[in-house]
Design a protein around this motif. Structure first.
Motif: not given
Length: 199
Positions: A147-150, A167-168, A193-195
């Protein structure tokens, strides 16, 4: 209203005040030819109206030559935005992924046995502020989300036996960004989950 002032543009009036293009004029002439073929217009009137079209500056002036012909819109209304259907990514023991530039629906289902599902939202087009993501992992499979940052991820109603959630994506949530609610069943598999660019 003083000389030189323009009235506020609203709806059809705003469209009518737009500058007419050559394509607009060509379309109008074609419709006038169609009217002649249908017996709605004589040749003399056709010639007069073509002169008006060729001299027209605005779209309203072009449309005026077709105003008395029902069912001949010069500028058909644009179709409404179409909601993409729910996305379902399923695999038994293989690998399936959704990445690149794609349109995110409101609901996403990921289902796997011992396989792997990857969803990369980095370049996705998302018009929703909230997304429902259901995870169904009946074996030792893995679901990876980038997922994108934010963006924000919230794990809700996710049952598990010996599975793990990693979840990172720890960056703070940016108000107005998409919010993903995760639910479902994680048997002995893993949800990660990561960026972007995280290990």
């Amino acid at each position: 209203m003083s000389d030189g002032e323009l009235e506020p543009r609203r709806g059809a009036a705003a469209r009518g005040n737009q500058r007419a293009s050559d394509a607009d004029r060509d379309r109008a002439v074609e419709l006038l030819r169609q009217a002649v073929g249908d017996g709605l217009l004589g040749l003399d009137e056709f010639s007069d109206r073509v002169d008006v079209v060729l001299a027209a500056v605005t779209r309203g002036e072009v449309e005026s030559v077709l105003a008395d012909f029902p069912g001949m819109p010069l500028f058909p209304p644009e179709p409404p935005f179409s909601e993409p259907p729910a996305l379902a990514l399923r695999t038994a023991n293989g690998s399936v992924k959704q990445e690149g530039k794609w349109v995110v629906p409101r609901r996403i289902l990921t289902q796997c046995g011992s396989g792997r599902v990857r969803i990369d939202f980095t370049r996705a087009v998302c018009r929703h502020t909230e997304i429902q993501l259901k995870v169904v992992c009946t074996g030792s499979g893995q679901v990876h989300l980038t997922v994108p940052r934010g963006w924000s991820i919230r794990i809700e109603e996710l049952s598990t036996t010996s599975g793990r959630v990693i979840d990172k994506a720890a960056d703070p949530y940016v108000p107005g960004s998409p919010f993903i609610r995760v639910s479902g069943e994680l048997a002995s598999g893993r949800l990660k989950v990561k960026h972007p660019r995280d290990a």
